[in-house]
Write a protein that holds these residues in place. Structure first.
Motif, short mmCIF file in Angstrom:
data_model
loop_
_atom_site.label_atom_id
_atom_site.label_comp_id
_atom_site.label_asym_id
_atom_site.label_seq_id
_atom_site.Cartn_x
_atom_site.Cartn_y
_atom_site.Cartn_z
N LEU A 34 0.81 -1.22 0.00
CA LEU A 34 0.00 0.00 0.00
C LEU A 34 0.84 1.27 0.00
O LEU A 34 0.31 2.37 0.06
CB LEU A 34 -0.94 0.00 1.22
N THR A 35 2.16 1.09 -0.02
CA THR A 35 3.14 2.18 -0.13
C THR A 35 2.98 3.23 0.97
O THR A 35 3.04 4.44 0.72
CB THR A 35 3.07 2.87 -1.51
N GLY A 36 2.78 2.76 2.19
CA GLY A 36 2.71 3.71 3.31
C GLY A 36 2.51 2.98 4.62
O GLY A 36 1.99 1.85 4.65
N PRO A 37 2.94 3.58 5.75
CA PRO A 37 2.77 2.95 7.06
C PRO A 37 1.30 2.93 7.47
O PRO A 37 0.55 3.89 7.23
CB PRO A 37 3.60 3.83 7.99
N LEU A 38 0.90 1.82 8.10
CA LEU A 38 -0.48 1.66 8.56
C LEU A 38 -0.58 1.79 10.08
O LEU A 38 -1.65 2.16 10.59
CB LEU A 38 -1.02 0.29 8.14
N ILE A 39 0.51 1.46 10.79
CA ILE A 39 0.47 1.38 12.24
C ILE A 39 1.67 2.12 12.81
O ILE A 39 2.79 2.00 12.30
CB ILE A 39 0.48 -0.10 12.71
N VAL A 40 1.43 2.86 13.85
CA VAL A 40 2.52 3.46 14.63
C VAL A 40 2.93 2.44 15.69
O VAL A 40 2.11 2.02 16.51
CB VAL A 40 2.07 4.77 15.30
N ARG A 41 4.20 2.03 15.62
CA ARG A 41 4.68 1.01 16.56
C ARG A 41 4.89 1.67 17.93
O ARG A 41 5.92 2.26 18.21
CB ARG A 41 5.99 0.40 16.07
N ALA A 42 3.90 1.59 18.77
CA ALA A 42 3.95 2.15 20.12
C ALA A 42 3.21 1.20 21.04
O ALA A 42 2.77 0.13 20.61
CB ALA A 42 3.31 3.54 20.14
#
Length: 280
Positions: A34-42
């Motif tokens: 999808l060429t983009g981040p889906l989730i912020v790893r926190a």
């Protein structure tokens, strides 16, 4: 969705029955697609703007997938009736036992009555409505569920000079009397001879396959049989692949000119959905 709902990769992995690494790789692969981040790893994880945008569609897609599975299961569970199924003796021995077990488990309300006949008889029964479904050879259209690609093999006594070979060219059997059963297989055996530019001269034609096997056991000649007949071959005979290679397609289907009953559709659909190799 599992990661978002669980609030983290570790809990999602437990819910999915996967390793945390596998879940992480799956999400990363989706992000690359999808060429983009889906989730912020926190801790806990949260969705990005792109993640927020696709999350409702992802939920709809999974809900639709679940609904499709539920509809299929309900269809199978509620379909009932009797199907008169026509098949040749070799198919009855080689393929039907596993199919009947599959249908008993998957379609308990459908009763399958097997009628055994020659290839010509099974197709005639299907055309005349004496049978509701049949295992047919090389059907002219794509309707139905493919069951097997069935190659042809030489049937030889164990002490035959060629019994231990990986394959046998049809010309190597020219000096052996050829014993055949005059059924739907004969046209394929003619094709093998034609492909090899070999004269086709059967020595014996016997209708009953058990008689044919007994004659080969007695050393009266050799034969050519389809792979599906392997369960019928006794231990003192061997099957060896024949060249030129030739095979036929076995397909489960209903009649060509009449609508199929719901029970026939259910049988065909359940076979089409079986995992590759199931029942073999």
């Amino acid at each position: 969705m599992a990661v978002v709902d669980a609030g983290g990769f570790g809990t999602a992995a437990v819910d999915l029955g996967l390793s945390q690494s596998a879940v992480s790789h799956a999400v990363a692969s989706l992000e690359r697609t999808l060429t983009g981040p889906l989730i912020v790893r926190a801790t806990p994880v949260r969705t990005t703007a792109l993640g927020d945008a696709i999350l409702p569609h992802a939920r709809s897609a999974l809900a639709a997938s679940d609904a499709i599975r539920d509809a299929a299961a309900l269809h199978d569970a509620t379909t009932s009736g009797t199907v008169r199924l026509a098949a040749t003796p070799t198919v009855c021995q080689g393929l039907l036992p596993s199919l009947l077990r599959h249908w008993e488990e998957r379609l308990p309300a459908v009763r399958v009555r097997v009628f055994q006949g020659s290839g010509e008889e099974t197709e005639a029964w299907l055309a005349s409505a004496a049978a509701d479904a049949a295992v047919v050879v090389d059907p002219p259209d794509e309707r139905g569920a493919p069951l097997a690609t069935d190659p042809f093999l030489a049937l030889l006594p164990q002490d035959h000079p060629l019994a231990g070979e990986e394959s046998v060219h049809i010309t190597e059997l020219a000096d052996d009397p050829l014993i055949l059963s005059p059924n739907g297989c004969e046209r394929h055996i003619r094709t093998i001879h034609r492909l090899a530019d070999q004269e086709y001269t059967p020595a014996h034609r016997v209708r009953d396959l058990r008689t044919l096997i007994s004659m080969v056991q007695s050393g009266l000649g050799v034969s050519i049989l389809p792979e599906v007949s392997r369960p019928l071959v006794p231990d003192d005979l061997v099957l060896v692949p024949v060249t030129p290679h030739h095979s036929r397609s076995l397909v489960l289907r209903g009649p060509r000119e009449r609508p199929w009953s719901p029970a026939v559709h259910a049988l065909v659909d359940s076979v089409a959905r079986r995992p590759p190799g199931a029942g073999e």
